[in-house]
Motif scaffolding. Sequence first.
Motif, PDB file in Angstrom:
ATOM      1  N   PRO A 133      35.108  40.015  42.539  1.00  0.00           N
ATOM      2  CA  PRO A 133      35.909  40.115  41.621  1.00  0.00           C
ATOM      3  C   PRO A 133      35.380  40.275  40.671  1.00  0.00           C
ATOM      4  CG  PRO A 133      37.606  39.615  42.625  1.00  0.00           C
ATOM      5  CD  PRO A 133      36.584  39.083  43.735  1.00  0.00           C
ATOM      6  N   TYR A 135      35.251  37.143  38.260  1.00  0.00           N
ATOM      7  CA  TYR A 135      35.846  35.068  38.355  1.00  0.00           C
ATOM      8  C   TYR A 135      36.318  35.240  36.139  1.00  0.00           C
ATOM      9  CZ  TYR A 135      38.094  31.021  38.441  1.00  0.00           C
ATOM     10  OH  TYR A 135      38.746  29.810  38.647  1.00  0.00           O
ATOM     11  N   TYR A 167      40.226  38.931  38.326  1.00  0.00           N
ATOM     12  CA  TYR A 167      40.227  38.860  39.100  1.00  0.00           C
ATOM     13  C   TYR A 167      41.307  39.294  39.967  1.00  0.00           C
ATOM     14  CZ  TYR A 167      42.345  33.970  40.953  1.00  0.00           C
ATOM     15  OH  TYR A 167      42.946  33.502  41.486  1.00  0.00           O
ATOM     16  N   ILE A 188      37.247  35.544  46.602  1.00  0.00           N
ATOM     17  CA  ILE A 188      37.791  35.205  45.574  1.00  0.00           C
ATOM     18  C   ILE A 188      38.007  33.935  44.884  1.00  0.00           C
ATOM     19  CG2 ILE A 188      39.161  37.208  45.053  1.00  0.00           C
ATOM     20  CD1 ILE A 188      41.930  36.535  46.056  1.00  0.00           C
TER      21      ILE A 188
END
Length: 518
Positions: A133, A135, A167, A188
């Motif tokens: 996702p 950042y 995220y 992540i």
Amino acid sequence: MNSIEQLEIRRVALQAELDEMKTPKERNIMGQFSTPITLANDILTHAKSILPSGEKIRFLDPAFGTGSFYSALNNVFPVARIEAATGYEIDEHYGKPARELWSKTELNYRLGDFTKQQQAGENEKYNLIICNPPYVRHHHINDQKERLQTKAIEVANMKLSGLAGLYCYFMALSHPWMKKNGIAGWLITSEFMDVNYGKAVKNYLLNEVTLLQIHRFDPSNVQFDDALVSSAVVWFKNQKPSKNHNVKFTYGGTIDKPTYEKDVSYDVLSTENKWTRFPLSDEREVNNKPKLSDFFSIKRGIATGDNKFFILTLEQIESRCLPLEQFRPILPSPRYLDVTELDADNNGFPNIENQLFVLDCKLAIDEVKRVYPELYTYLEEGIQGGVSERYLCKHRKIWYAQENRPKSHFYCTYIGRSDKEGKKPFRFLLNHSDAIVSNSYLILYPKAQLESEIEKNPKLKKCVLSALNKITGKAMLDEGRVYGGGMHKMEPKELANVTAIEIDELLTLNSEVTKAIK
């Protein structure tokens, strides 16, 4: 060479071309850091090992980019097994060329903001969600936080604070898109494992899904060439957990061939604030060992709001005829300080070559104009240059007055690097001068008992410094946090929680010696 291999070659070239057309600042604001294909292949290979054998794949990537995960999906799984694949991308700069690249495949490429999509119907859900996702730091999503926070609670029971990055919301908002018993793998930052805003994410992983594994990459082995973050891959199944569940924590190497691994129980994780302890450290022992907080109040050094304006050399102060009495001596950044003990000169300034001073004037501006016209002129330049409107300055009662931080005998560096030889990333300093410190240091103010002992025996200060430096690097790393490139950081509360047997033993010994003398 098959068609997927050919498309991957084109994708890598396209990614580089599109990245080059954006500035690093633009990509940083949107959190755009593409997943290297080697890592993407490792992640999809691991996904294959935990999915039921032969189960058809319904794949979703909510932050698709140019599609390194989709490329890896096609590399790892046979085409016949991929029932559906959907990708969302908000940025047309990447989205339109990537959609064209994959146009002859079965991919359903959707240009749009995933966080604003309607929840998928039961027949549209996915059993494999893989995502890197965006950042994006919390301050870049201020105008969206209320909407995102409301939705995160609604769909995933994840109550995120205002400091959470984008995220975290992606993970929450993807929850209703998962089929029951579906698998998710999230690439992540490992930051969530240690920081306060990460508590909501950890609560979700412990109570809403079954957390399977967290693999943390060695921070010295940065996964992204253009982002200095410490990365982790979080694996979970969309199934409520059992309370006797164990989670696999792995570190270093690859996901399937880690350097270290350890199973950690649900009970331990539910009470441990710092998940990055695992797998390198054992679970905490319940003990009454003394901590640094028993002997010191710990504060962060001052944040000026604009060091270039507020921190000057003696030569700069004299050349502008500024009043030295409105400045306080301040230590330079730790990287410019190679000593552990700071003596004072005749003025109380630190006896070092690069003496620095911070402007800290408490007078009203009219009084400054009357008493110190040269300083008034300098402050006017600051106003014209926008210094007074910077966030910290703007929120002070007097924009050119620093926060109240008395000097101390003891300082600790706030950030530093470790290495494979176990070098300690943090240094304790003994200060005999009047110098205060910036927020690149932590300040240790002795509490009453320790302060009293030092007043009785000033030589004890050096013994305290020695005791502080005997605290092991591991004891401190267990409480701090780590970023990409092996960069470690220590917040005041984290330093306060470090065990301090060495200080306790020193005070006990000092007390016994004092009694013997009497």
